[in-house]
Design a protein around this motif. Structure first.
Motif, short mmCIF file in Angstrom:
data_model
loop_
_atom_site.label_atom_id
_atom_site.label_comp_id
_atom_site.label_asym_id
_atom_site.label_seq_id
_atom_site.Cartn_x
_atom_site.Cartn_y
_atom_site.Cartn_z
N THR A 33 4.89 37.40 48.28
CA THR A 33 5.13 38.65 48.67
C THR A 33 5.86 38.69 50.02
OG1 THR A 33 6.13 40.07 46.56
CG2 THR A 33 6.81 41.43 49.07
N SER A 73 5.39 45.59 37.20
CA SER A 73 5.06 43.93 36.85
C SER A 73 3.53 44.06 36.35
CB SER A 73 5.07 43.83 38.54
OG SER A 73 6.67 43.96 39.56
N TRP A 82 7.71 44.30 43.69
CA TRP A 82 7.18 44.84 42.61
C TRP A 82 6.79 45.57 42.11
CZ3 TRP A 82 3.72 40.96 40.65
CH2 TRP A 82 2.56 41.12 39.74
N HIS A 126 0.73 46.46 47.18
CA HIS A 126 1.81 45.53 46.18
C HIS A 126 2.92 46.42 45.81
CE1 HIS A 126 3.42 41.13 44.84
NE2 HIS A 126 3.81 42.26 45.97
#
Length: 226
Positions: free
Chosen positions: A19, A154, A150, A143
């Motif tokens: 990411t 997730s 995300w 995250h």
């Protein structure tokens, strides 16, 4: 059993790095889920947490007691400093510190899991095993705090199973609720008004994140988590 979480920590870290590797400068500068923190602050925190926990766990493997953070103030100053780095440097710092943390974690064996470290000098202690789980939480939760693709949806069921009981215990000092998910019901405190949703969304809300818009029921206002 805690040692067996390591592959999950590694997988979660790889997902986070993916990411961050795709984030644009504008996304780094944008707001995160956390009030007052940009996404750069979140990335900086995860990077500095890897560095500090890696140092403390590495010392514990040598039989030394080393604090994760010199002080809360030093921790906060390190985050602010790293968040102010150019985007390329901050991204590199995250990759470097996560790699160094993994090198330390790879050296952990079952005999090391009860070795001790402390959060700050003279502060509460935790075991290496608890430190490994703490890192899993840091990576997965922050995250999602980036507020990008995300999300709590997730998270793996195993991660939700890991984090939800401690959240219920924490909030039981504050509210009385009954949480309902497709997997069953959980009593918070003495039980009470019903709140319904997925286990991941319930966990996210119990962390004090979001408005609970994916939940149904009469949601009380929660105080800060930790």
């Amino acid at each position: 059993m805690t040692h067996l979480h390591l592959p999950r920590v590694y997988a979660a870290t790889d997902a986070l790095l993916g990411t961050v590797d795709r984030m644009t400068p504008a996304e780094f500068a944008g707001d995160s889920v956390l009030p007052g923190w940009s996404r750069a602050h979140v990335v900086a925190h995860v990077a500095m947490n890897a560095r500090c926990f890696g140092r403390a766990i590495g010392a514990a493997l040598r039989g030394e007691l080393v604090a994760v953070y010199e002080s809360t103030e030093a921790r906060d100053a390190d985050i602010r400093g790293a968040a102010g780095l150019p985007v390329g440097d901050l991204r590199e710092l995250l990759f470097e510190t996560c790699g160094a943390w993994r090198d330390v974690a790879d050296d952990v064996d079952e005999d090391h899991l009860t070795a001790r470290l402390e959060r700050v000098p003279g502060g509460p202690q935790l075991s290496v095993a608890e430190g490994l789980v703490a890192r899993w939480r840091e990576v997965e939760i922050h995250h999602a705090d980036l507020g990008l693709a995300w999300t709590p949806a997730s998270w793996s069921p195993e991660f939700v199973d890991e984090v939800l009981p401690s959240l219920v215990e924490f909030r039981s000092r504050e509210v009385d609720l009954t949480l309902h998910s497709p997997e069953g019901s959980i009593q918070v405190g003495s039980g009470g008004p019903e709140v319904r949703g997925s286990r991941a969304d319930l966990a996210w809300w119990l962390m004090g994140r979001g408005s609970g818009d994916r939940l149904t029921g009469d949601l009380p206002t929660l105080g800060p988590w930790r």
